[in-house]
Enzyme design. Sequence first.
Site, PDB file in Angstrom:
ATOM      1  N   ASN A  15     155.482 128.582  75.310  1.00  0.00           N
ATOM      2  CA  ASN A  15     154.857 127.267  75.418  1.00  0.00           C
ATOM      3  C   ASN A  15     154.670 126.775  76.853  1.00  0.00           C
ATOM      4  O   ASN A  15     153.811 125.941  77.115  1.00  0.00           O
ATOM      5  CB  ASN A  15     155.702 126.247  74.630  1.00  0.00           C
ATOM      6  CG  ASN A  15     155.248 124.830  74.856  1.00  0.00           C
ATOM      7  OD1 ASN A  15     154.216 124.402  74.330  1.00  0.00           O
ATOM      8  ND2 ASN A  15     156.010 124.078  75.636  1.00  0.00           N
ATOM      9  N   SER A  33     142.939 130.734  81.719  1.00  0.00           N
ATOM     10  CA  SER A  33     144.308 131.156  81.399  1.00  0.00           C
ATOM     11  C   SER A  33     144.562 131.114  79.902  1.00  0.00           C
ATOM     12  O   SER A  33     145.204 132.013  79.339  1.00  0.00           O
ATOM     13  CB  SER A  33     145.321 130.270  82.135  1.00  0.00           C
ATOM     14  OG  SER A  33     145.334 128.944  81.629  1.00  0.00           O
ATOM     15  N   GLY A  81     159.360 126.062  78.199  1.00  0.00           N
ATOM     16  CA  GLY A  81     158.796 124.739  78.437  1.00  0.00           C
ATOM     17  C   GLY A  81     159.228 123.736  77.394  1.00  0.00           C
ATOM     18  O   GLY A  81     158.416 122.952  76.893  1.00  0.00           O
ATOM     19  N   SER A  82     160.521 123.727  77.059  1.00  0.00           N
ATOM     20  CA  SER A  82     160.999 122.904  75.940  1.00  0.00           C
ATOM     21  C   SER A  82     161.744 121.643  76.362  1.00  0.00           C
ATOM     22  O   SER A  82     162.471 121.053  75.580  1.00  0.00           O
ATOM     23  CB  SER A  82     161.888 123.741  75.012  1.00  0.00           C
ATOM     24  OG  SER A  82     162.822 124.515  75.735  1.00  0.00           O
ATOM     25  N   SER A  83     161.544 121.202  77.606  1.00  0.00           N
ATOM     26  CA  SER A  83     162.194 119.969  78.044  1.00  0.00           C
ATOM     27  C   SER A  83     161.373 118.740  77.683  1.00  0.00           C
ATOM     28  O   SER A  83     161.870 117.614  77.731  1.00  0.00           O
ATOM     29  CB  SER A  83     162.447 119.997  79.554  1.00  0.00           C
ATOM     30  OG  SER A  83     161.222 120.063  80.274  1.00  0.00           O
ATOM     31  N   ARG A  84     160.101 118.948  77.299  1.00  0.00           N
ATOM     32  CA  ARG A  84     159.252 117.799  76.979  1.00  0.00           C
ATOM     33  C   ARG A  84     158.070 118.248  76.131  1.00  0.00           C
ATOM     34  O   ARG A  84     157.849 119.435  75.911  1.00  0.00           O
ATOM     35  CB  ARG A  84     158.743 117.125  78.253  1.00  0.00           C
ATOM     36  CG  ARG A  84     157.918 118.027  79.128  1.00  0.00           C
ATOM     37  CD  ARG A  84     157.504 117.364  80.420  1.00  0.00           C
ATOM     38  NE  ARG A  84     156.646 118.224  81.213  1.00  0.00           N
ATOM     39  CZ  ARG A  84     155.550 117.803  81.859  1.00  0.00           C
ATOM     40  NH1 ARG A  84     155.195 116.543  81.788  1.00  0.00           N
ATOM     41  NH2 ARG A  84     154.838 118.645  82.567  1.00  0.00           N
ATOM     42  N   ASP A 133     161.504 129.971  86.628  1.00  0.00           N
ATOM     43  CA  ASP A 133     160.070 129.754  86.793  1.00  0.00           C
ATOM     44  C   ASP A 133     159.334 130.918  86.126  1.00  0.00           C
ATOM     45  O   ASP A 133     159.458 132.064  86.564  1.00  0.00           O
ATOM     46  CB  ASP A 133     159.743 129.687  88.286  1.00  0.00           C
ATOM     47  CG  ASP A 133     158.269 129.440  88.562  1.00  0.00           C
ATOM     48  OD1 ASP A 133     157.461 129.431  87.614  1.00  0.00           O
ATOM     49  OD2 ASP A 133     157.929 129.259  89.751  1.00  0.00           O
ATOM     50  N   ILE A 143     146.516 116.511  72.009  1.00  0.00           N
ATOM     51  CA  ILE A 143     147.801 116.130  71.422  1.00  0.00           C
ATOM     52  C   ILE A 143     148.410 115.007  72.256  1.00  0.00           C
ATOM     53  O   ILE A 143     148.359 115.032  73.487  1.00  0.00           O
ATOM     54  CB  ILE A 143     148.757 117.339  71.366  1.00  0.00           C
ATOM     55  CG1 ILE A 143     148.090 118.518  70.638  1.00  0.00           C
ATOM     56  CG2 ILE A 143     150.054 116.950  70.669  1.00  0.00           C
ATOM     57  CD1 ILE A 143     147.667 118.256  69.212  1.00  0.00           C
ATOM     58  N   TYR A 167     142.265 126.435  83.821  1.00  0.00           N
ATOM     59  CA  TYR A 167     143.077 126.272  82.608  1.00  0.00           C
ATOM     60  C   TYR A 167     142.439 127.000  81.418  1.00  0.00           C
ATOM     61  O   TYR A 167     143.119 127.702  80.665  1.00  0.00           O
ATOM     62  CB  TYR A 167     143.223 124.779  82.302  1.00  0.00           C
ATOM     63  CG  TYR A 167     144.187 124.445  81.195  1.00  0.00           C
ATOM     64  CD1 TYR A 167     145.562 124.516  81.392  1.00  0.00           C
ATOM     65  CD2 TYR A 167     143.727 124.039  79.949  1.00  0.00           C
ATOM     66  CE1 TYR A 167     146.453 124.192  80.381  1.00  0.00           C
ATOM     67  CE2 TYR A 167     144.600 123.711  78.929  1.00  0.00           C
ATOM     68  CZ  TYR A 167     145.967 123.785  79.142  1.00  0.00           C
ATOM     69  OH  TYR A 167     146.844 123.461  78.135  1.00  0.00           O
TER      70      TYR A 167
END
Length: 244
Positions: free
Chosen positions: A89, A158, A9-12, A62, A188, A155
């Site tokens: 992440n 999880s 999940g490191s594109s944003r 995915d 954040i 959420y």
Amino acid sequence: MGKNILITGSSRGIGRETALYIAKNNSDVEIVLHCNKNISKAEEVKKEIELLGNSVRILQFDVSDRKQSHDVLSKDMEQHGAYYGVVLNAGIARDNVFPVMEDEEWDNVLNTNLGGFYNVLKPVVMSMIENRIRGRIVTMSSISGQAGNRGQVNYSASKAGIIGATKALSLELAKRGITVNCVAPGVIDTEMIEGIPVDEVKKMIPMRRLGTAKEVASLVNYLMGEDASYITGQVIAVNGGMYR
């Protein structure tokens, strides 16, 4: 630090900032970016890291898809070797009050956030063990996983599961010198908080401000390093003093 650190999940958001922070502070690290759909955003992060002089590559899959995760990760490790570090992440939120929550909202969040723990770490950990790498694993929970939150039963479940899984895995891997720790961010300032009443939320935070992705990334970077080699099984909150 060794080479090959995977950040899912490191594109944003926090994942992006973590990848950049680790690259800026560790010239010998090869960054392995991950995205599911935002390949263009991942390419932008890749270019930024290349400008810093680090080697970097992108994996697209995915994390909720077990076979796809296994196949992509196994192929990458065959070509580049086992990972030294993993930052777990990638995650999603599908908020809704529990009485009217849709089955899909529950399943998608649990399958991505908690299922992704298994789908990503199962092949990666085995490779670490086989190659005797004294590696680092950092998972990402949330203040919602520690204290719960209205409209986030899925959420919170999880992210609480991530904490339990992290603690259990740390016990299994400790004798092999692989540390497993969990970071639990509070509120954040990223795209994830779009739509929330920020001014009202700040009143609940003792520091009266939102956290930054860099403040989370700096902790992850520390936990990846040699100085953190005796820290494992811990959940460290980055939340401005909320719900201590």
